[in-house]
Design a protein around this motif. Structure first.
Motif, PDB file in Angstrom:
ATOM      1  N   ARG A 182      25.111 -48.089  -9.190  1.00  0.00           N
ATOM      2  CA  ARG A 182      25.185 -47.646  -7.787  1.00  0.00           C
ATOM      3  C   ARG A 182      26.618 -47.512  -7.307  1.00  0.00           C
ATOM      4  NH1 ARG A 182      23.244 -51.840  -4.693  1.00  0.00           N
ATOM      5  NH2 ARG A 182      22.799 -53.030  -6.553  1.00  0.00           N
ATOM      6  N   ARG A 183      27.540 -48.244  -7.948  1.00  0.00           N
ATOM      7  CA  ARG A 183      28.926 -48.209  -7.500  1.00  0.00           C
ATOM      8  C   ARG A 183      29.772 -47.243  -8.335  1.00  0.00           C
ATOM      9  NH1 ARG A 183      29.911 -52.766  -4.251  1.00  0.00           N
ATOM     10  NH2 ARG A 183      31.735 -51.545  -3.714  1.00  0.00           N
ATOM     11  N   ALA A 184      29.095 -46.426  -9.147  1.00  0.00           N
ATOM     12  CA  ALA A 184      29.834 -45.578 -10.097  1.00  0.00           C
ATOM     13  C   ALA A 184      30.882 -44.699  -9.405  1.00  0.00           C
ATOM     14  CB  ALA A 184      28.873 -44.718 -10.903  1.00  0.00           C
ATOM     15  N   ARG A 185      30.601 -44.324  -8.128  1.00  0.00           N
ATOM     16  CA  ARG A 185      31.579 -43.449  -7.449  1.00  0.00           C
ATOM     17  C   ARG A 185      32.903 -44.154  -7.174  1.00  0.00           C
ATOM     18  NH1 ARG A 185      28.522 -40.729  -2.907  1.00  0.00           N
ATOM     19  NH2 ARG A 185      27.001 -39.629  -4.125  1.00  0.00           N
ATOM     20  N   GLU A 186      32.822 -45.486  -6.982  1.00  0.00           N
ATOM     21  CA  GLU A 186      34.075 -46.232  -6.729  1.00  0.00           C
ATOM     22  C   GLU A 186      34.636 -46.824  -8.004  1.00  0.00           C
ATOM     23  OE1 GLU A 186      32.608 -49.371  -4.015  1.00  0.00           O
ATOM     24  OE2 GLU A 186      30.952 -47.942  -4.080  1.00  0.00           O
ATOM     25  N   CYS A 187      34.005 -46.531  -9.138  1.00  0.00           N
ATOM     26  CA  CYS A 187      34.354 -47.218 -10.381  1.00  0.00           C
ATOM     27  C   CYS A 187      35.779 -46.865 -10.838  1.00  0.00           C
ATOM     28  CB  CYS A 187      33.350 -46.824 -11.452  1.00  0.00           C
ATOM     29  SG  CYS A 187      33.726 -47.570 -13.023  1.00  0.00           S
ATOM     30  N   PHE A 188      36.620 -47.897 -10.977  1.00  0.00           N
ATOM     31  CA  PHE A 188      38.022 -47.672 -11.365  1.00  0.00           C
ATOM     32  C   PHE A 188      38.137 -47.147 -12.793  1.00  0.00           C
ATOM     33  CE2 PHE A 188      38.425 -50.943  -8.012  1.00  0.00           C
ATOM     34  CZ  PHE A 188      39.184 -50.199  -7.123  1.00  0.00           C
ATOM     35  N   TRP A 189      37.280 -47.680 -13.663  1.00  0.00           N
ATOM     36  CA  TRP A 189      37.305 -47.239 -15.059  1.00  0.00           C
ATOM     37  C   TRP A 189      36.946 -45.740 -15.139  1.00  0.00           C
ATOM     38  CZ3 TRP A 189      38.684 -47.190 -19.826  1.00  0.00           C
ATOM     39  CH2 TRP A 189      37.883 -46.679 -20.825  1.00  0.00           C
ATOM     40  N   ALA A 190      35.910 -45.355 -14.392  1.00  0.00           N
ATOM     41  CA  ALA A 190      35.495 -43.941 -14.408  1.00  0.00           C
ATOM     42  C   ALA A 190      36.624 -43.059 -13.865  1.00  0.00           C
ATOM     43  CB  ALA A 190      34.225 -43.762 -13.572  1.00  0.00           C
ATOM     44  N   ARG A 191      37.289 -43.551 -12.805  1.00  0.00           N
ATOM     45  CA  ARG A 191      38.392 -42.764 -12.234  1.00  0.00           C
ATOM     46  C   ARG A 191      39.539 -42.622 -13.220  1.00  0.00           C
ATOM     47  NH1 ARG A 191      39.575 -45.573  -6.567  1.00  0.00           N
ATOM     48  NH2 ARG A 191      37.490 -45.501  -5.726  1.00  0.00           N
ATOM     49  N   ALA A 192      39.858 -43.735 -13.920  1.00  0.00           N
ATOM     50  CA  ALA A 192      40.972 -43.697 -14.878  1.00  0.00           C
ATOM     51  C   ALA A 192      40.670 -42.697 -15.982  1.00  0.00           C
ATOM     52  CB  ALA A 192      41.207 -45.095 -15.453  1.00  0.00           C
ATOM     53  N   ARG A 193      39.418 -42.674 -16.430  1.00  0.00           N
ATOM     54  CA  ARG A 193      39.061 -41.717 -17.495  1.00  0.00           C
ATOM     55  C   ARG A 193      39.118 -40.287 -16.981  1.00  0.00           C
ATOM     56  NH1 ARG A 193      33.767 -43.254 -20.396  1.00  0.00           N
ATOM     57  NH2 ARG A 193      34.370 -41.536 -21.721  1.00  0.00           N
ATOM     58  N   ARG A 194      38.716 -40.101 -15.715  1.00  0.00           N
ATOM     59  CA  ARG A 194      38.779 -38.750 -15.144  1.00  0.00           C
ATOM     60  C   ARG A 194      40.229 -38.279 -15.088  1.00  0.00           C
ATOM     61  NH1 ARG A 194      36.639 -39.432 -10.057  1.00  0.00           N
ATOM     62  NH2 ARG A 194      35.001 -40.502 -11.065  1.00  0.00           N
ATOM     63  N   ARG A 195      41.118 -39.193 -14.642  1.00  0.00           N
ATOM     64  CA  ARG A 195      42.542 -38.817 -14.582  1.00  0.00           C
ATOM     65  C   ARG A 195      43.059 -38.471 -15.976  1.00  0.00           C
ATOM     66  NH1 ARG A 195      42.972 -42.836 -10.582  1.00  0.00           N
ATOM     67  NH2 ARG A 195      43.447 -44.391 -12.172  1.00  0.00           N
ATOM     68  N   ALA A 196      42.614 -39.249 -16.978  1.00  0.00           N
ATOM     69  CA  ALA A 196      43.067 -38.980 -18.354  1.00  0.00           C
ATOM     70  C   ALA A 196      42.582 -37.616 -18.822  1.00  0.00           C
ATOM     71  CB  ALA A 196      42.570 -40.074 -19.284  1.00  0.00           C
ATOM     72  N   SER A 197      41.369 -37.256 -18.422  1.00  0.00           N
ATOM     73  CA  SER A 197      40.832 -35.969 -18.891  1.00  0.00           C
ATOM     74  C   SER A 197      41.526 -34.791 -18.206  1.00  0.00           C
ATOM     75  CB  SER A 197      39.319 -35.902 -18.669  1.00  0.00           C
ATOM     76  OG  SER A 197      39.076 -35.827 -17.280  1.00  0.00           O
ATOM     77  N   GLU A 198      42.178 -35.059 -17.069  1.00  0.00           N
ATOM     78  CA  GLU A 198      42.895 -33.977 -16.376  1.00  0.00           C
ATOM     79  C   GLU A 198      44.373 -33.931 -16.776  1.00  0.00           C
ATOM     80  OE1 GLU A 198      42.090 -35.198 -12.433  1.00  0.00           O
ATOM     81  OE2 GLU A 198      40.021 -34.459 -12.467  1.00  0.00           O
ATOM     82  N   ALA A 199      44.840 -34.977 -17.487  1.00  0.00           N
ATOM     83  CA  ALA A 199      46.273 -35.072 -17.803  1.00  0.00           C
ATOM     84  C   ALA A 199      46.604 -34.354 -19.104  1.00  0.00           C
ATOM     85  CB  ALA A 199      46.667 -36.537 -17.911  1.00  0.00           C
ATOM     86  N   LYS A 200      47.862 -34.010 -19.249  1.00  0.00           N
ATOM     87  CA  LYS A 200      48.329 -33.382 -20.489  1.00  0.00           C
ATOM     88  C   LYS A 200      49.068 -34.392 -21.363  1.00  0.00           C
ATOM     89  CE  LYS A 200      46.615 -29.466 -19.918  1.00  0.00           C
ATOM     90  NZ  LYS A 200      45.396 -29.289 -20.710  1.00  0.00           N
ATOM     91  N   LEU A 201      49.464 -35.499 -20.765  1.00  0.00           N
ATOM     92  CA  LEU A 201      50.095 -36.556 -21.561  1.00  0.00           C
ATOM     93  C   LEU A 201      49.475 -37.884 -21.121  1.00  0.00           C
ATOM     94  CD1 LEU A 201      53.854 -36.668 -22.461  1.00  0.00           C
ATOM     95  CD2 LEU A 201      52.487 -38.720 -22.271  1.00  0.00           C
ATOM     96  N   VAL A 202      48.818 -38.551 -22.065  1.00  0.00           N
ATOM     97  CA  VAL A 202      48.083 -39.767 -21.716  1.00  0.00           C
ATOM     98  C   VAL A 202      48.668 -40.943 -22.504  1.00  0.00           C
ATOM     99  CG1 VAL A 202      45.808 -40.853 -21.596  1.00  0.00           C
ATOM    100  CG2 VAL A 202      46.005 -38.365 -21.459  1.00  0.00           C
TER     101      VAL A 202
END
Ligand code: SF4
Length: 707
Positions: A182-202
């Motif tokens: 239920r808290r997936a929208r606020e999930c920090f881990w999910a956000r970090a992975r999303r940022r990684a998938s948008e980045a060119k250097l991780v």
């Protein structure tokens, strides 16, 4: 312009680096490393690049990586060994490089799952006592204002309480039910992975990178990989693949599963399923009846399983060795179930049956919830939790069966036991991790760069390459590069070999350390290969040094990290350390001026993995000592010696208390690892005076300060 040309231009006089940093001074080694990294990224392949302290490695790989990512729009992953180095690259080094190049590149930092705050765990945690309540309140306030939720950045005055409860508020790598959370929208881990998938250097760490070989989707796809501190990659891959079974693991699963009776009956999974799911099912339905019976059977079986696990892991335990025994865990190799249990496998079969039962029944309970249409979000979460914990029981079953059977010849199996423990644990790890390393370095990315201060033994990269499954024979050719040290090491250090001619080794080490301390009062680090020798040397030093001398022994006086900090801040301190202090610690300047190596760091030959690897090598007609043990020890020795000179202005003395460095037939590659010829001494006091005279001399060399 090609990537290589752009990197050359950035390093050239008047280039981007010189323009951006007025104090910039060219370091030829750094420039040649950066160009080779650029060449590998641009044209593909694998590069093993050895670059010692002072070369400025981070800049040499970050700059070409950033240019490559910006130019090609391809993703580069940079992996470091520790989370603190990860933070340093992301917060300091990478922004500086991007600014110097004038690049705006999307970059991201990604750590392992358990480093992020889990909003759901924080929501449902029951703090125990006022201290925990206070930390939980601070965490809630911090989480509301921190977009990253990186627990390494959370600080609280009561750091002990936070450290104790950290795992309870962190994302559980195996228990997170992200699909239904239920808290997936606020999930920090999910956000970090999303940022990684948008980045060119991780920027990631080795552990996460190693896990990504088996966990699809953990990292976004990448075309190029740079691994710093690459000498540690093999060990990380091996621990990632290691499997174990123990009474504690069973106890942890029983805790998560819970029971329907007893003091904590309301908190476990079974109680929550009974309270939530049973009322949703039709009272007369067979599904409800079966679910009810399943929950009762699981609950009533917990005590029986505890007893059976105690019997199983107690049966494989070795008899306690008495009061004189080593205070450290003992590892004993086994090759099959017969060696562990004899002919009676009953205790094993009983526990295997329990684990299979828990796995099957929990997953059946999850299926019962599946058909309940009115369950809503909370029911879906419960269903996912049943599946996850059911799967963990099934994995435990498979691990236990595999470890007891010990049937794979490419693995080593052992039981380990604490000094006073009445039960043992079972472990297994692959003898080689070459297949996994190859998958990571070559099957995924088209270009991989492995860099470290130590990748070769006497200039030969073959040992590292073979351990990582690289080389022509494995179908993965590689290029190699050795960058020389920018420091005048021969003028900065002196080396001695102490030969006490067959006396008690610990006594000899203590004598030379005490003599050095008395005449020089410099910070002294003593590196041991065995806890037992460290313990004896520590006891003797307590007698030889004045009571006021700051003397620290790893583990006895605190963990390595804490003692390293204390040692760095003091003067005239003596620190006795084992494994973790041989590498990865930085003691610049006066923080370390005398380094004593108690013994050449060979692996223990009866270590289960070392022993199994030696057997495999003999089968291939190779002699394990020269082919494997010597190069491995040389690499470790180089790491240890590398603690001494960290800057162009450092001076230091190395004392090796192992006459094999002077006499053994295999001394060559060890001697080649030293920038100066060591001198042999038999008398600790004479050696100490010679060393003190060198340290006391005014700096007699012209040293180049590097930026
Ligand atoms: S998905 Fe939910 S349970 Fe998993 S880490 Fe995020 S908040 Fe926690």
């Amino acid at each position: 312009m090609s990537i290589v040309s752009q990197v050359e231009a950035a390093f050239a006089p008047g280039g981007a680096l010189a323009r951006h940093w007025p104090d910039w001074e060219e370091r030829p080694g750094q420039r040649s490393l950066a160009i080779e990294v650029a060449r590998t990224l641009e044209y593909g392949g694998v590069l093993l690049a050895e670059a010692p302290t002072g070369v400025g490695k981070s800049l040499a790989y970050l700059l070409p990586a950033a240019i490559y990512a910006a130019e090609t729009d391809q993703r580069v992953v940079v992996a470091t060994c520790t989370r603190s180095l990860q933070d340093q690259l992301y917060e300091r080094d990478l922004p500086a490089v991007l600014e110097a190049l004038g690049l705006a590149l999307p970059v991201a930092l990604l750590k392992g799952k358990q480093n992020y705050l889990c909003p759901r765990a924080l929501e449902i945690i029951s703090p125990e006592g006022d201290d925990e309540t206070e930390v939980v309140e601070s965490l809630r306030a911090w989480a509301a204002g921190d977009p990253a939720g990186d627990l390494d950045r959370f600080s609280h005055a009561d750091s002990d309480t936070f450290r104790r409860m950290r795992s309870r508020v962190a994302t559980d790598p195996s228990g997170c039910t992200s699909a239904t959370c239920r808290r997936a929208r606020e999930c920090f881990w999910a956000r970090a992975r999303r940022r990684a998938s948008e980045a060119k250097l991780v920027i990631v760490n080795h552990a996460l990178l190693a896990r990504a070989t088996d966990a699809e989707g953990l990292l976004p796809p990448f075309e190029a990989l740079v691994v710093d501190e690459a000498h540690r990659l093999e060990g990380v891959l091996s621990s990632q693949l290691e499997r174990s079974a123990s009474r504690n693991r069973i106890e942890e699963l029983l805790r998560l599963t819970g029971t329907l009776t007893g003091a904590r009956r309301g908190t476990g999974l079974l109680a929550r399923v009974r309270g939530f799911a049973l009322p949703l099912l039709d009272a007369a339905s067979p599904t409800r009846e079966r679910l009810h019976a399943d929950l009762e059977r699981l609950s009533s079986r917990a005590d029986e399983l505890r007893t059976d696990a105690e019997t199983l892991f107690g049966r494989i335990a070795m008899a306690p060795a008495g009061a004189s025994a080593s205070p450290y865990s003992k590892r004993t190799r086994h090759k099959d179930a017969g060696e562990l249990f004899g002919r009676d496998l009953h205790a094993l079969d009983v526990v295997l049956e329990h684990a299979r039962f828990y796995g099957d029944v929990l997953r059946r309970a999850a299926s019962a919830l599946q058909v309940t249409e009115t369950k809503g979000e909370a029911g879906e979460e419960l269903q996912a939790e049943l599946e996850t914990i059911g799967a963990r029981w099934a994995t435990l079953h498979d691990d236990l069966a595999m470890l007891a059977d010990a049937g794979n010849r490419d693995w080593a199996y052992w039981r380990s036991q604490g000094p006073n423990a009445k039960v043992a644990e079972l472990h297994g790890a692959p003898v080689w991790v070459g297949d996994q390393a190859r998958r990571l370095l070559r099957d995924g990315p088209r270009a991989s760069v492995l860099t470290s201060a130590t990748l070769s033994a006497a200039g030969d990269f073959e040992w590292t390459a073979e351990r990582l499954g690289l080389g022509e024979g494995s179908g993965v050719p590689y290029e190699s590069l050795t960058v020389p040290s920018p420091f005048p090491l021969a003028q900065q250090m002196r080396a001695f070999v102490l030969d006490t001619e067959g006396g008690d080794e610990a006594e000899g080490i203590a004598q030379v350390v005490a003599a050095l301390w008395k005449v020089s009062r410099r910070n002294t680090l003593v590196l041991f290969t065995a806890h037992e020798r460290l313990r004896r040397c520590h006891a003797r030093l307590k007698q030889l040094l004045p009571a006021t001398a700051p003397l620290y022994a790893q583990d006895r006086d605190g963990p390595a990290g804490l003692l390293a900090e204390r040692f760095r801040a003091e003067r005239g301190a003596v620190l006795l350390g084992v494994a973790s202090l041989w590498e990865g610690v930085d003691f610049p300047g006066e923080a370390l001026e005398v380094l004593v190596v108690a013994r050449l760091p060979f692996s223990v030959p009866d270590d289960p993995v070392v022993e199994a690897r030696a057997e495999r090598l003999r089968e291939r007609g190779l002699e394990p000592f020269r082919h494997d043990a010597v190069p491995e020890a040389v690499m470790r020795f180089r790491q240890g010696v590398g603690r001494l000179i960290r800057r162009a202005t450092d001076r230091g003395v190395l004392v090796v208390c192992d006459p094999r460095l002077a006499r053994a037939s295999y001394r060559g590659p060890f001697r080649a690892a030293l920038p100066v010829e060591p001198r042999l001494w038999k008398d600790p006091r004479g050696l100490a005076h010679e060393a003190a005279a060198f340290l006391a001399r005014e700096q007699d060399v012209t040293l180049e300060e590097s930026p």
